[in-house]
Design an enzyme around this catalytic site. Structure first.
Site, PDB file in Angstrom:
ATOM      1  N   VAL A 116      17.652   9.910-123.040  1.00 32.97           N
ATOM      2  CA  VAL A 116      17.131  10.114-124.314  1.00 32.97           C
ATOM      3  C   VAL A 116      16.514  11.419-124.622  1.00 32.97           C
ATOM      4  O   VAL A 116      16.929  12.098-125.536  1.00 32.97           O
ATOM      5  CB  VAL A 116      16.364   9.346-124.634  1.00 32.97           C
ATOM      6  CG1 VAL A 116      14.378   9.218-124.018  1.00 32.97           C
ATOM      7  CG2 VAL A 116      15.665   9.588-126.073  1.00 32.97           C
ATOM      8  N   TYR A 155      40.668   7.657-125.792  1.00 32.33           N
ATOM      9  CA  TYR A 155      41.803   7.137-126.311  1.00 32.33           C
ATOM     10  C   TYR A 155      42.705   6.519-125.356  1.00 32.33           C
ATOM     11  O   TYR A 155      42.825   6.877-124.192  1.00 32.33           O
ATOM     12  CB  TYR A 155      43.077   7.865-126.899  1.00 32.33           C
ATOM     13  CG  TYR A 155      43.108   9.421-126.692  1.00 32.33           C
ATOM     14  CD1 TYR A 155      42.388  10.859-126.766  1.00 32.33           C
ATOM     15  CD2 TYR A 155      44.484   9.200-125.826  1.00 32.33           C
ATOM     16  CE1 TYR A 155      42.992  11.755-126.040  1.00 32.33           C
ATOM     17  CE2 TYR A 155      44.805  10.372-124.675  1.00 32.33           C
ATOM     18  CZ  TYR A 155      44.127  11.639-124.876  1.00 32.33           C
ATOM     19  OH  TYR A 155      44.149  12.687-124.380  1.00 32.33           O
ATOM     20  N   THR A 181      40.055  23.424-120.863  1.00 29.24           N
ATOM     21  CA  THR A 181      39.984  22.034-120.928  1.00 29.24           C
ATOM     22  C   THR A 181      38.753  22.587-119.709  1.00 29.24           C
ATOM     23  O   THR A 181      38.396  23.262-119.143  1.00 29.24           O
ATOM     24  CB  THR A 181      40.671  21.050-121.141  1.00 29.24           C
ATOM     25  OG1 THR A 181      39.604  20.236-121.090  1.00 29.24           O
ATOM     26  CG2 THR A 181      41.703  21.882-120.292  1.00 29.24           C
ATOM     27  N   GLY A 199      26.122  14.447-124.596  1.00 28.06           N
ATOM     28  CA  GLY A 199      26.564  15.757-123.738  1.00 28.06           C
ATOM     29  C   GLY A 199      28.021  16.598-124.239  1.00 28.06           C
ATOM     30  O   GLY A 199      27.402  17.026-125.179  1.00 28.06           O
ATOM     31  N   GLY A 200      28.911  17.881-123.800  1.00 27.38           N
ATOM     32  CA  GLY A 200      28.717  18.320-124.931  1.00 27.38           C
ATOM     33  C   GLY A 200      30.043  18.393-125.218  1.00 27.38           C
ATOM     34  O   GLY A 200      30.044  19.029-126.830  1.00 27.38           O
ATOM     35  N   ARG A 242      21.476   8.074-123.253  1.00 34.28           N
ATOM     36  CA  ARG A 242      21.153   6.838-121.897  1.00 34.28           C
ATOM     37  C   ARG A 242      19.518   7.917-121.980  1.00 34.28           C
ATOM     38  O   ARG A 242      18.812   7.263-121.338  1.00 34.28           O
ATOM     39  CB  ARG A 242      22.139   7.224-120.824  1.00 34.28           C
ATOM     40  CG  ARG A 242      21.728   5.804-120.276  1.00 34.28           C
ATOM     41  CD  ARG A 242      22.789   5.821-118.876  1.00 34.28           C
ATOM     42  NE  ARG A 242      23.221   7.211-118.819  1.00 34.28           N
ATOM     43  CZ  ARG A 242      24.374   7.398-118.046  1.00 34.28           C
ATOM     44  NH1 ARG A 242      25.136   5.976-117.074  1.00 34.28           N
ATOM     45  NH2 ARG A 242      25.087   8.554-117.357  1.00 34.28           N
ATOM     46  N   MET A 273      36.418   8.869-128.928  1.00 30.68           N
ATOM     47  CA  MET A 273      36.837   9.793-128.655  1.00 30.68           C
ATOM     48  C   MET A 273      37.928   9.719-127.307  1.00 30.68           C
ATOM     49  O   MET A 273      38.704  10.646-127.729  1.00 30.68           O
ATOM     50  CB  MET A 273      35.805  11.175-128.112  1.00 30.68           C
ATOM     51  CG  MET A 273      34.725  11.418-130.137  1.00 30.68           C
ATOM     52  SD  MET A 273      34.256  12.859-128.929  1.00 30.68           S
ATOM     53  CE  MET A 273      33.111  12.974-130.328  1.00 30.68           C
ATOM     54  N   ASN A 329      36.812  25.595-127.281  1.00 26.13           N
ATOM     55  CA  ASN A 329      37.914  25.618-126.009  1.00 26.13           C
ATOM     56  C   ASN A 329      39.510  26.250-126.969  1.00 26.13           C
ATOM     57  O   ASN A 329      39.904  25.994-126.130  1.00 26.13           O
ATOM     58  CB  ASN A 329      38.264  23.743-126.626  1.00 26.13           C
ATOM     59  CG  ASN A 329      38.286  24.091-128.533  1.00 26.13           C
ATOM     60  OD1 ASN A 329      38.626  24.691-128.590  1.00 26.13           O
ATOM     61  ND2 ASN A 329      39.381  22.848-128.694  1.00 26.13           N
ATOM     62  N   LYS A 379      35.053  25.207-120.242  1.00 32.81           N
ATOM     63  CA  LYS A 379      34.561  25.304-122.012  1.00 32.81           C
ATOM     64  C   LYS A 379      32.976  25.915-121.633  1.00 32.81           C
ATOM     65  O   LYS A 379      32.898  27.356-122.978  1.00 32.81           O
ATOM     66  CB  LYS A 379      34.310  24.054-122.582  1.00 32.81           C
ATOM     67  CG  LYS A 379      35.481  23.040-122.519  1.00 32.81           C
ATOM     68  CD  LYS A 379      35.073  22.049-124.086  1.00 32.81           C
ATOM     69  CE  LYS A 379      36.773  21.080-123.716  1.00 32.81           C
ATOM     70  NZ  LYS A 379      36.369  19.928-124.739  1.00 32.81           N
TER      71      LYS A 379
HETATM   72  P1  NDP Z   1      29.238  14.796-120.913  1.00 34.71           P
HETATM   73  O1  NDP Z   1      29.827  14.567-119.247  1.00 34.71           O
HETATM   74  O2  NDP Z   1      29.065  16.226-121.171  1.00 34.71           O
HETATM   75  O3  NDP Z   1      29.326  13.396-121.269  1.00 34.71           O
HETATM   76  C1  NDP Z   1      28.924  11.842-121.389  1.00 34.71           C
HETATM   77  C2  NDP Z   1      28.335  11.261-121.675  1.00 34.71           C
HETATM   78  O4  NDP Z   1      28.334   9.842-121.758  1.00 34.71           O
HETATM   79  C3  NDP Z   1      26.189  11.192-121.845  1.00 34.71           C
HETATM   80  O5  NDP Z   1      25.833  11.222-123.166  1.00 34.71           O
HETATM   81  C4  NDP Z   1      26.567  10.544-120.716  1.00 34.71           C
HETATM   82  O6  NDP Z   1      25.136  10.162-120.663  1.00 34.71           O
HETATM   83  C5  NDP Z   1      27.486   9.567-121.329  1.00 34.71           C
HETATM   84  N1  NDP Z   1      27.614   8.462-120.267  1.00 34.71           N
HETATM   85  C6  NDP Z   1      28.438   9.209-118.883  1.00 34.71           C
HETATM   86  N2  NDP Z   1      27.972   7.427-118.636  1.00 34.71           N
HETATM   87  C7  NDP Z   1      27.751   6.271-119.896  1.00 34.71           C
HETATM   88  C8  NDP Z   1      27.749   4.721-119.366  1.00 34.71           C
HETATM   89  N3  NDP Z   1      28.267   4.506-118.448  1.00 34.71           N
HETATM   90  N4  NDP Z   1      27.069   4.317-120.188  1.00 34.71           N
HETATM   91  C9  NDP Z   1      26.152   5.246-120.952  1.00 34.71           C
HETATM   92  N5  NDP Z   1      27.013   6.496-121.801  1.00 34.71           N
HETATM   93  C10 NDP Z   1      27.252   7.269-120.762  1.00 34.71           C
HETATM   94  O7  NDP Z   1      31.315  14.590-121.527  1.00 34.71           O
HETATM   95  P2  NDP Z   1      31.569  14.905-122.555  1.00 34.71           P
HETATM   96  O8  NDP Z   1      30.697  15.232-123.613  1.00 34.71           O
HETATM   97  O9  NDP Z   1      33.005  16.331-122.196  1.00 34.71           O
HETATM   98  O10 NDP Z   1      33.190  13.795-123.302  1.00 34.71           O
HETATM   99  C11 NDP Z   1      32.758  12.565-123.816  1.00 34.71           C
HETATM  100  C12 NDP Z   1      34.230  11.871-124.013  1.00 34.71           C
HETATM  101  O11 NDP Z   1      34.772  12.293-124.408  1.00 34.71           O
HETATM  102  C13 NDP Z   1      34.866  11.604-123.152  1.00 34.71           C
HETATM  103  O12 NDP Z   1      35.520   9.818-123.029  1.00 34.71           O
HETATM  104  C14 NDP Z   1      36.108  12.927-122.952  1.00 34.71           C
HETATM  105  O13 NDP Z   1      37.679  12.051-122.485  1.00 34.71           O
HETATM  106  C15 NDP Z   1      36.062  12.634-124.255  1.00 34.71           C
HETATM  107  N6  NDP Z   1      36.288  13.570-125.227  1.00 34.71           N
HETATM  108  C16 NDP Z   1      37.335  13.233-126.481  1.00 34.71           C
HETATM  109  C17 NDP Z   1      37.858  14.037-126.762  1.00 34.71           C
HETATM  110  C18 NDP Z   1      39.287  14.302-127.538  1.00 34.71           C
HETATM  111  O14 NDP Z   1      39.897  15.397-128.272  1.00 34.71           O
HETATM  112  N7  NDP Z   1      39.576  12.743-127.381  1.00 34.71           N
HETATM  113  C19 NDP Z   1      37.797  16.367-126.440  1.00 34.71           C
HETATM  114  C20 NDP Z   1      36.552  15.597-126.292  1.00 34.71           C
HETATM  115  C21 NDP Z   1      36.240  14.785-124.805  1.00 34.71           C
HETATM  116  P3  NDP Z   1      23.834  10.942-120.403  1.00 34.71           P
HETATM  117  O15 NDP Z   1      23.225  12.652-120.544  1.00 34.71           O
HETATM  118  O16 NDP Z   1      22.557   9.997-120.070  1.00 34.71           O
HETATM  119  O17 NDP Z   1      24.430  10.923-118.552  1.00 34.71           O
END
Ligand code: NDP
Length: 278
Positions: A159, A223, A68, A134-135, A157, A221, A93, A72
């Site tokens: 793009v 919770y 985690t 993101g990831g 956000r 995603m 993962n 990753k």
């Molecule tokens: P990353 O840090 O890789 O990506 C974050 C993303 O969120 C980016 O697209 C970023 O946009 C956007 N973002 C962050 N803050 C804001 C904001 N205030 N307004 C708009 N966009 C925002 O994170 P991950 O992709 O790893 O994780 C994303 C979510 O998914 C997390 O909440 C994580 O907990 C959840 N998750 C849940 C899992 C599950 O099993 N339920 C598994 C994996 C993840 P920008 O590119 O513009 O910065």
């Protein structure tokens, strides 16, 4: 305690629910040879010593590990063999020790999400809006496309990040894909997935109520015990089908358990148990 055969490795890690989930899965197969030595624990790896922690675990008889935040991508690089879904996600993962001592890298997050979504709606022929690039978003795109949706729009956000991902995945599919910023989202969608971390900070996304089609599923995603900001937004927009990411968490764990043991656990009772403990 002897070294466990399976681990979840991260930093921080104390909050991880994976040990409870995997213990419950293993209990479903009590008496079976495949889980005779199944013992699962957490491991806090120093930020700069993930590879060393994995090497030591392997040396001491470890069989598999979940990985985690923030490891990753490093797990991806350490893997000598990778599944297609790990390649597509660019992140790993789930690690499995191969007989020759090498590491197989897999990514079960997308399969976990899709399995959970399919408990609520069909994806085939549906219009998907994925929020975030993101990831987590990257990891679910290929498994979502495998369900043959009508289209997939990725809004973010920043793009440029969404555009990069779409260019990457469009090369491999005839399903129409597009990237945009939140203000430019057009039309309505049957499945709207929040893959941003905006909810973590209690923030709402600048999306219009009109993006939700009648009978749409809003999926976050994230919770928690309380309603997430995104699901509150969806409720206020009149969406009745709203699901948080606990099922994705249990679903990705079920996929990993199967990768390791060859056994497919029953997700429902474990999800209910985890929900009760939130
Ligand atoms: P990353 O840090 O890789 O990506 C974050 C993303 O969120 C980016 O697209 C970023 O946009 C956007 N973002 C962050 N803050 C804001 C904001 N205030 N307004 C708009 N966009 C925002 O994170 P991950 O992709 O790893 O994780 C994303 C979510 O998914 C997390 O909440 C994580 O907990 C959840 N998750 C849940 C899992 C599950 O099993 N339920 C598994 C994996 C993840 P920008 O590119 O513009 O910065």
């Amino acid at each position: 305690m002897n070294q466990p055969t399976y681990l979840v490795i991260g930093n921080p890690i104390a909050h991880s629910k994976s040990p409870q989930i995997h213990a419950a899965f293993a209990a479903q197969f009590a008496g079976r040879a495949e889980v005779a030595d199944f013992a699962y624990d957490r491991l806090l790896a120093p930020i700069d010593a993930f590879a060393a922690a994995v090497a030591q675990f392997a040396e001491n008889g470890g069989k598999g590990a979940n990985v985690t935040v923030p490891f990753k991508e490093e797990a991806f690089r350490l893997s000598v063999a990778r599944t297609d879904r790990a390649e597509a996600a660019g992140a790993v993962n789930t690690l499995k020790l191969l007989p020759d001592g090498g590491l197989l890298g897999d990514n079960t997050d997308g399969a976990g999400l899709v399995a959970d979504v399919l408990r609520h709606i069909e994806v085939r022929g549906r219009r998907i809006l994925l929020l975030g690039a993101g990831g987590a978003a990257r990891g679910v795109i290929l498994p979502l496309l495998a369900q043959a949706p009508q289209s997939l729009i990725l809004a973010n956000r920043t793009v440029a990040k969404a555009e990069q991902l779409i260019a990457h995945f469009q090369a491999a599919t005839t399903i129409p894909l597009a990237a945009c910023e939140y203000a430019a989202i057009e039309g309505e969608f049957d499945l709207v997935i929040n893959a941003t971390s905006a909810s973590l900070g209690g923030e709402r996304l600048p999306i219009a109520n009109s993006i939700f089609a009648p009978n749409a599923l809003a999926y976050d995603m994230m919770y928690g015990k309380d309603e997430t900001p995104f699901l509150a937004q969806a409720r206020e927009a009149g969406v009745s089908l709203r699901v948080d990411g606990l099922g994705m968490l249990v679903g990705q764990a079920a996929e990993a358990f199967e990768v390791w043991t060859g056994l497919r656990p029953d997700v429902e009772p474990v999800l209910a148990m985890m929900r009760a403990q939130l």
